[in-house]
Design an enzyme around this catalytic site. Structure first.
Site, PDB file in Angstrom:
ATOM      1  CG  HIS A  60      -0.287  -0.298   2.514  1.00  0.00           C
ATOM      2  ND1 HIS A  60       0.640   0.564   3.054  1.00  0.00           N
ATOM      3  CD2 HIS A  60      -0.382  -1.338   3.386  1.00  0.00           C
ATOM      4  CE1 HIS A  60       1.052   0.081   4.213  1.00  0.00           C
ATOM      5  NE2 HIS A  60       0.473  -1.085   4.430  1.00  0.00           N
TER       6      HIS A  60
ATOM      7  N   GLY B  74       1.852   3.086   2.217  1.00  0.00           N
ATOM      8  CA  GLY B  74       2.839   3.109   3.296  1.00  0.00           C
ATOM      9  C   GLY B  74       4.147   2.472   2.841  1.00  0.00           C
ATOM     10  CG  HIS B  75       4.293  -1.729   2.005  1.00  0.00           C
ATOM     11  ND1 HIS B  75       2.967  -2.045   2.009  1.00  0.00           N
ATOM     12  CD2 HIS B  75       4.865  -2.505   2.969  1.00  0.00           C
ATOM     13  CE1 HIS B  75       2.734  -2.980   2.924  1.00  0.00           C
ATOM     14  NE2 HIS B  75       3.863  -3.268   3.522  1.00  0.00           N
TER      15      HIS B  75
ATOM     16  N   GLY C 163       8.689   0.718   8.766  1.00  0.00           N
ATOM     17  CA  GLY C 163       7.680   1.721   9.055  1.00  0.00           C
ATOM     18  C   GLY C 163       7.436   1.871  10.544  1.00  0.00           C
TER      19      GLY C 163
END
Lengths: 281, 281
Positions: free
Chosen positions: A34, A36-37, A147
């Protein structure tokens, strides 16, 4: 973009890159990428010459009864996303190569893993530290990025990296959120449309905590009670696993919010287990 | 010859060597070097461009009550011997740098370490695998060498190296013996002149076993009894910890001597604990 599935090949490639003085950034993922990655991959591209993104749903970090078999996968989509983000190498090993018959070596960070997520998931971090050390040895990165959403994972892995003297720079990237504030997670797709709004319970609770600290309320017990109320108001069926207040680096629990106190929580909603966190000061 | 004591310095040096395409051989030792170590260093020189010998009496592999504080040391003598053997780099880290306050990451090979030496010394191999992985990360060798005398140590470390995907060639070097057959060991110096002949009990027992196998006697229980008798005849006060028969690679115990059966034993003589082994077929 290179797609590599063999351990031997990634090792000979990274050895060659090192001998050419090319710096390597590593972004380990379990796939189903997503935003975030992708933001982590983009950050990695600024920190190193070449970025290796790994896709591996690591069985040893799932306990029995957890969602290993149903964990969402989308290899084709992942590869396209990594390419679009500018990643140069994707490493997708097979589980049977990573853990061949008779495999029996594990790495443990002993005390940081006994609390919070480690308390809820006793063998989880042992699986995480082991696979990441193996990926370190396969890819020999100069820099690795994780993260902040899984902040304890980041803290534990940073400790492992330092303790074992890996010559690797460790970067923790900020959490990326949906427009409404929900922390990006591959597990968010488990929610139906009608359930989805309830997933905001976590970020509502964290924002309430942050507001209290802004208003000089620093007693963790009081903040925790308020957070519980916020969660229950958002979703009656929510089961709170923990709401915790710890020092960001040492993970030492605290009764009072001070500098570097991070609040983290795990909540089960409709059988989906979500985690989130926020630095309160 | 370079003598390096800082982790940072060895890491920047080995990074530079790798970028120049220089292959590195690693010979980890606890110092107080004897001919056995030196023969390993010489072998390493044939396998790599540069040999790093490390001297570190690793506290985490000693249990309470073992001989950590009295373990023999001779840094000056060691450095001279390594120089004479042709070694180019000696790495002598401080214990407080290797295990700083708050250190808490350990590596375990889970089943190979539960038998033989691991049974007698429960936390020993956890210390050994941890320090060697740390040395791997500090020096990034292309090849590492260990002696056959500590054959279970070699087997466990080889397993750790493979399981964790270290891109390192693992070589086990043959045991070097005194003229009378006693396996070279830093602990041999603990014996007084009058006690020293009794230390031959182990090699006498192993030779007796080998002779029996040559005479087609392959029943391990029968061989073991004979070995016990030989040991007791050589030294009445000997306390046998174990006499074991295992497959050399898997460490699987066996009742009958077959191909790759190794016989190993641990015997306490005048408070000195000796080990030795011999491949019987």
């Amino acid at each position: 973009m290179k797609i590599i599935r063999s351990i031997k090949k990634i090792q000979s490639l990274t050895k060659q890159l090192a001998s050419e003085g090319t710096s390597i950034g590593l972004v380990p993922t379990m796939g189903f990428l997503h935003e975030g990655h992708l933001s982590i991959i983009k950050r990695a591209l600024q920190k190193s010459d070449i970025v290796i993104t790994t896709i591996f749903v690591n069985p040893t970090q799932f306990a029995q009864g957890e969602d290993l078999t149903t964990y969402p996968r989308d290899e084709k989509g992942d590869i396209q996303k990594i390419k679009d983000a500018g990643g140069q190498i994707v490493f997708i090993p097979k589980a049977s190569d990573i853990y061949p018959n008779g495999y029996e070596t594990y790495i443990e960070v002993e005390s940081l893993t006994k609390i919070l997520e480690g308390k809820s998931r006793p063998s989880h971090f042992k699986g995480v530290t082991t696979i990441v050390a193996k990926l370190f040895n396969m890819t020999r990165p100069d820099v690795v990025l994780f993260g902040l959403k899984d902040f304890q994972q980041a803290t534990v892995l940073k400790k492992m990296t330092t303790d074992l003297n890996y010559p690797i720079k460790f970067i923790i990237a900020p959490t990326v959120r949906e427009k409404d504030g929900l922390a990006m997670s591959s597990r968010n797709k488990y929610f139906s449309k009608s359930e989805r709004p309830d997933a905001l319970a976590l970020i509502y609770a964290l924002k309430a905590a942050k507001e209290m600290v802004k208003a000089n309320i620093t007693d963790c017990q009081r903040i925790q009670k308020e957070m519980q109320a916020v969660i229950k108001t958002t979703c009656k069926k929510a089961r709170i696993e923990y709401i915790a207040f710890n020092d960001f680096n040492s993970l030492k629990p605290t009764d009072k919010v001070v500098k570097n106190t991070i609040c983290s929580l795990a909540v089960k909603l409709y059988n989906v287990r979500l985690i989130d966190n926020m630095k309160l000061m």
